[in-house]
Design a protein around this motif. Structure first.
Motif, PDB file in Angstrom:
ATOM      1  N   GLU A   4      -2.633  22.306  30.868  1.00 16.48           N
ATOM      2  CA  GLU A   4      -3.202  23.607  31.210  1.00 16.48           C
ATOM      3  C   GLU A   4      -4.492  23.423  31.997  1.00 16.48           C
ATOM      4  OE1 GLU A   4      -4.790  27.469  28.795  1.00 16.48           O
ATOM      5  OE2 GLU A   4      -3.018  26.417  28.047  1.00 16.48           O
ATOM      6  N   GLU A   6      -8.081  24.893  33.097  1.00 20.24           N
ATOM      7  CA  GLU A   6      -9.104  25.834  32.638  1.00 20.24           C
ATOM      8  C   GLU A   6     -10.068  26.102  33.784  1.00 20.24           C
ATOM      9  OE1 GLU A   6     -10.849  25.489  28.821  1.00 20.24           O
ATOM     10  OE2 GLU A   6      -9.190  24.266  28.048  1.00 20.24           O
ATOM     11  N   ARG A   8     -13.500  27.583  35.491  1.00 17.71           N
ATOM     12  CA  ARG A   8     -14.920  27.740  35.201  1.00 17.71           C
ATOM     13  C   ARG A   8     -15.579  28.372  36.426  1.00 17.71           C
ATOM     14  NH1 ARG A   8     -13.334  26.998  30.741  1.00 17.71           N
ATOM     15  NH2 ARG A   8     -14.066  25.494  29.222  1.00 17.71           N
ATOM     16  N   LYS A  12     -12.718  24.089  38.221  1.00 16.95           N
ATOM     17  CA  LYS A  12     -11.706  24.048  37.162  1.00 16.95           C
ATOM     18  C   LYS A  12     -11.559  22.621  36.641  1.00 16.95           C
ATOM     19  CE  LYS A  12      -8.163  23.497  40.692  1.00 16.95           C
ATOM     20  NZ  LYS A  12      -7.092  24.141  41.437  1.00 16.95           N
ATOM     21  N   GLU A  14      -8.618  20.014  34.217  1.00 18.45           N
ATOM     22  CA  GLU A  14      -7.347  19.808  33.547  1.00 18.45           C
ATOM     23  C   GLU A  14      -7.499  18.604  32.619  1.00 18.45           C
ATOM     24  OE1 GLU A  14      -2.716  18.765  34.783  1.00 18.45           O
ATOM     25  OE2 GLU A  14      -4.258  18.893  36.326  1.00 18.45           O
TER      26      GLU A  14
END
Length: 121
Positions: A4, A6, A8, A12, A14
């Motif tokens: 997934e 994520e 920010r 981002k 992983e």
């Protein structure tokens, strides 16, 4: 199984590997953005840039990491990384972060932030 991603405010990440004493992330930082100036009580980190150029601050000293360069962040050291590519050239900076912890603490509770562009504590 797909990892997934994520998001920010700065880009981002992983999670590529999550084990009791090590966590590995692929982190993408948008042009002109930076992570918070922070430290960790329970973990050290190693950063390897795989795309672009990164500026960093490590315990108050600034430097640059180019693609294929690696930087070690000792446990407790104040640190920050930023994408020094300009917004005009629209190039993400990508690095691999390897976190090591004898206590297995990798979550947000182990972040002390000193400066943050996004008003996070």
């Amino acid at each position: 199984m797909k990892n997934e991603i994520e998001n920010r405010p700065w880009g981002k990440f992983e999670i590529l590997l999550d084990e009791p004493s090590v966590k590995v992330k692929r982190i993408t930082v948008n042009p002109g953005q930076q992570l918070s100036y922070q430290s960790h009580e329970h973990r050290s980190e190693t950063w390897t840039v795989i795309q672009g150029m990164a500026g960093y601050t490590l315990d108050g000293r600034d430097g640059v990491i180019k693609s294929k360069d690696t930087l070690y962040i000792p446990q407790g050291a104040k640190h920050r990384i930023r994408n020094i590519n300009t917004v005009q050239n629209n190039m993400d900076m990508i690095f691999i972060e390897v976190q090591h912890s004898d206590r297995g603490i990798f979550d947000e509770s182990d972040i002390t932030r000193y400066e943050d562009d996004y008003n996070r504590e």
